[in-house]
Design a protein around this motif. Structure first.
Motif, PDB file in Angstrom:
ATOM      1  N   GLU A  50     -19.812   5.760   6.454  1.00  0.00           N
ATOM      2  CA  GLU A  50     -19.052   4.911   7.369  1.00  0.00           C
ATOM      3  C   GLU A  50     -18.318   3.819   6.610  1.00  0.00           C
ATOM      4  O   GLU A  50     -17.155   3.516   6.904  1.00  0.00           O
ATOM      5  CB  GLU A  50     -19.979   4.302   8.417  1.00  0.00           C
ATOM      6  N   LYS A  51     -18.969   3.227   5.607  1.00  0.00           N
ATOM      7  CA  LYS A  51     -18.347   2.166   4.819  1.00  0.00           C
ATOM      8  C   LYS A  51     -17.140   2.707   4.049  1.00  0.00           C
ATOM      9  O   LYS A  51     -16.079   2.087   4.029  1.00  0.00           O
ATOM     10  CB  LYS A  51     -19.359   1.561   3.848  1.00  0.00           C
ATOM     11  N   LYS A  52     -17.327   3.866   3.404  1.00  0.00           N
ATOM     12  CA  LYS A  52     -16.229   4.440   2.624  1.00  0.00           C
ATOM     13  C   LYS A  52     -15.057   4.844   3.529  1.00  0.00           C
ATOM     14  O   LYS A  52     -13.896   4.683   3.157  1.00  0.00           O
ATOM     15  CB  LYS A  52     -16.718   5.637   1.807  1.00  0.00           C
ATOM     16  N   LEU A  53     -15.338   5.351   4.719  1.00  0.00           N
ATOM     17  CA  LEU A  53     -14.274   5.698   5.657  1.00  0.00           C
ATOM     18  C   LEU A  53     -13.520   4.452   6.109  1.00  0.00           C
ATOM     19  O   LEU A  53     -12.291   4.457   6.196  1.00  0.00           O
ATOM     20  CB  LEU A  53     -14.836   6.430   6.874  1.00  0.00           C
ATOM     21  N   LYS A  54     -14.240   3.378   6.391  1.00  0.00           N
ATOM     22  CA  LYS A  54     -13.610   2.124   6.803  1.00  0.00           C
ATOM     23  C   LYS A  54     -12.705   1.595   5.694  1.00  0.00           C
ATOM     24  O   LYS A  54     -11.586   1.153   5.961  1.00  0.00           O
ATOM     25  CB  LYS A  54     -14.668   1.087   7.165  1.00  0.00           C
ATOM     26  N   GLU A  55     -13.178   1.662   4.450  1.00  0.00           N
ATOM     27  CA  GLU A  55     -12.356   1.223   3.325  1.00  0.00           C
ATOM     28  C   GLU A  55     -11.065   2.045   3.238  1.00  0.00           C
ATOM     29  O   GLU A  55      -9.981   1.497   3.020  1.00  0.00           O
ATOM     30  CB  GLU A  55     -13.132   1.344   2.016  1.00  0.00           C
ATOM     31  N   ALA A  56     -11.186   3.352   3.425  1.00  0.00           N
ATOM     32  CA  ALA A  56     -10.007   4.220   3.365  1.00  0.00           C
ATOM     33  C   ALA A  56      -9.042   3.905   4.507  1.00  0.00           C
ATOM     34  O   ALA A  56      -7.823   3.854   4.304  1.00  0.00           O
ATOM     35  CB  ALA A  56     -10.429   5.686   3.416  1.00  0.00           C
ATOM     36  N   GLU A  57      -9.585   3.673   5.707  1.00  0.00           N
ATOM     37  CA  GLU A  57      -8.736   3.335   6.850  1.00  0.00           C
ATOM     38  C   GLU A  57      -7.985   2.029   6.604  1.00  0.00           C
ATOM     39  O   GLU A  57      -6.809   1.907   6.947  1.00  0.00           O
ATOM     40  CB  GLU A  57      -9.583   3.221   8.117  1.00  0.00           C
ATOM     41  N   GLU A  58      -8.658   1.060   5.998  1.00  0.00           N
ATOM     42  CA  GLU A  58      -8.010  -0.221   5.710  1.00  0.00           C
ATOM     43  C   GLU A  58      -6.895  -0.050   4.680  1.00  0.00           C
ATOM     44  O   GLU A  58      -5.839  -0.679   4.793  1.00  0.00           O
ATOM     45  CB  GLU A  58      -9.041  -1.236   5.226  1.00  0.00           C
ATOM     46  N   LYS A  59      -7.114   0.817   3.696  1.00  0.00           N
ATOM     47  CA  LYS A  59      -6.073   1.076   2.700  1.00  0.00           C
ATOM     48  C   LYS A  59      -4.863   1.737   3.345  1.00  0.00           C
ATOM     49  O   LYS A  59      -3.720   1.392   3.058  1.00  0.00           O
ATOM     50  CB  LYS A  59      -6.609   1.944   1.564  1.00  0.00           C
ATOM     51  N   VAL A  60      -5.103   2.709   4.213  1.00  0.00           N
ATOM     52  CA  VAL A  60      -4.009   3.392   4.898  1.00  0.00           C
ATOM     53  C   VAL A  60      -3.265   2.402   5.796  1.00  0.00           C
ATOM     54  O   VAL A  60      -2.031   2.391   5.835  1.00  0.00           O
ATOM     55  CB  VAL A  60      -4.531   4.598   5.718  1.00  0.00           C
ATOM     56  N   ALA A  61      -3.994   1.549   6.490  1.00  0.00           N
ATOM     57  CA  ALA A  61      -3.368   0.575   7.378  1.00  0.00           C
ATOM     58  C   ALA A  61      -2.522  -0.428   6.601  1.00  0.00           C
ATOM     59  O   ALA A  61      -1.576  -1.004   7.146  1.00  0.00           O
ATOM     60  CB  ALA A  61      -4.437  -0.154   8.186  1.00  0.00           C
ATOM     61  N   ALA A  62      -2.834  -0.627   5.325  1.00  0.00           N
ATOM     62  CA  ALA A  62      -2.113  -1.602   4.512  1.00  0.00           C
ATOM     63  C   ALA A  62      -0.830  -1.043   3.905  1.00  0.00           C
ATOM     64  O   ALA A  62      -0.053  -1.783   3.313  1.00  0.00           O
ATOM     65  CB  ALA A  62      -3.019  -2.118   3.396  1.00  0.00           C
ATOM     66  N   ILE A  63      -0.574   0.244   4.062  1.00  0.00           N
ATOM     67  CA  ILE A  63       0.649   0.833   3.515  1.00  0.00           C
ATOM     68  C   ILE A  63       1.841   0.320   4.327  1.00  0.00           C
ATOM     69  O   ILE A  63       1.846   0.383   5.552  1.00  0.00           O
ATOM     70  CB  ILE A  63       0.595   2.373   3.549  1.00  0.00           C
ATOM     71  N   THR A  64       2.816  -0.208   3.616  1.00  0.00           N
ATOM     72  CA  THR A  64       4.009  -0.714   4.291  1.00  0.00           C
ATOM     73  C   THR A  64       5.107   0.343   4.223  1.00  0.00           C
ATOM     74  O   THR A  64       5.147   1.161   3.314  1.00  0.00           O
ATOM     75  CB  THR A  64       4.493  -2.023   3.645  1.00  0.00           C
ATOM     76  N   THR A  65       6.007   0.305   5.203  1.00  0.00           N
ATOM     77  CA  THR A  65       7.101   1.269   5.244  1.00  0.00           C
ATOM     78  C   THR A  65       8.427   0.538   5.427  1.00  0.00           C
ATOM     79  O   THR A  65       8.477  -0.596   5.908  1.00  0.00           O
ATOM     80  CB  THR A  65       6.904   2.269   6.407  1.00  0.00           C
ATOM     81  N   ASP A  66       9.488   1.223   5.053  1.00  0.00           N
ATOM     82  CA  ASP A  66      10.809   0.661   5.273  1.00  0.00           C
ATOM     83  C   ASP A  66      11.292   1.065   6.670  1.00  0.00           C
ATOM     84  O   ASP A  66      10.556   1.683   7.442  1.00  0.00           O
ATOM     85  CB  ASP A  66      11.780   1.110   4.173  1.00  0.00           C
ATOM     86  N   GLY A  67      12.516   0.746   6.989  1.00  0.00           N
ATOM     87  CA  GLY A  67      13.059   1.038   8.316  1.00  0.00           C
ATOM     88  C   GLY A  67      13.104   2.510   8.666  1.00  0.00           C
ATOM     89  O   GLY A  67      13.115   2.876   9.834  1.00  0.00           O
ATOM     90  N   ASP A  68      13.119   3.376   7.645  1.00  0.00           N
ATOM     91  CA  ASP A  68      13.149   4.816   7.883  1.00  0.00           C
ATOM     92  C   ASP A  68      11.750   5.433   7.911  1.00  0.00           C
ATOM     93  O   ASP A  68      11.609   6.642   8.025  1.00  0.00           O
ATOM     94  CB  ASP A  68      13.975   5.510   6.794  1.00  0.00           C
ATOM     95  N   GLY A  69      10.735   4.603   7.755  1.00  0.00           N
ATOM     96  CA  GLY A  69       9.360   5.106   7.772  1.00  0.00           C
ATOM     97  C   GLY A  69       8.862   5.581   6.427  1.00  0.00           C
ATOM     98  O   GLY A  69       7.793   6.181   6.336  1.00  0.00           O
ATOM     99  N   ASN A  70       9.599   5.322   5.362  1.00  0.00           N
ATOM    100  CA  ASN A  70       9.168   5.720   4.022  1.00  0.00           C
ATOM    101  C   ASN A  70       8.224   4.671   3.441  1.00  0.00           C
ATOM    102  O   ASN A  70       8.486   3.474   3.551  1.00  0.00           O
ATOM    103  CB  ASN A  70      10.374   5.889   3.096  1.00  0.00           C
ATOM    104  N   ALA A  71       7.153   5.129   2.809  1.00  0.00           N
ATOM    105  CA  ALA A  71       6.204   4.201   2.193  1.00  0.00           C
ATOM    106  C   ALA A  71       6.895   3.432   1.079  1.00  0.00           C
ATOM    107  O   ALA A  71       7.590   4.004   0.257  1.00  0.00           O
ATOM    108  CB  ALA A  71       5.005   4.956   1.646  1.00  0.00           C
TER     109      ALA A  71
END
Length: 80
Positions: A50-71
């Motif tokens: 559960e801890k490792k999954l939460k860490e991964a979810e937080e990393k994914v949530a922190a990915i920023t994108t430009d106006g076209d949705g590109n990371a």
């Protein structure tokens, strides 16, 4: 069971061992004292997963994108 401390396991290691623990408990061919130890180990493995999954979810949530949705990068995740 692995000799690796649960807190040092990767998600994949913890999940694989958790599956083994569940299988042993489901078969019911383990002595009571051993069943208790397996249950405790399984609870620790579940918590690690559960801890490792939460860490991964937080990393994914922190990915920023430009106006076209590109990371475009990541923003810092608090507490990491």
């Amino acid at each position: 069971m692995s000799d690796t401390p649960v807190e040092e396991m990767t998600f994949e290691q913890a999940m694989a061992e958790l599956e083994q623990v569940v299988g042993q408990l489901e078969r019911g061919d383990v002595a009571l004292d051993d069943s208790i130890k397996l249950y405790e180990r399984g609870a620790a493995l579940k918590k690690r997963c559960e801890k490792k999954l939460k860490e991964a979810e937080e990393k994914v949530a922190a990915i920023t994108t430009d106006g076209d949705g590109n990371a475009t990068g990541t923003k810092p995740v608090e507490g990491m």
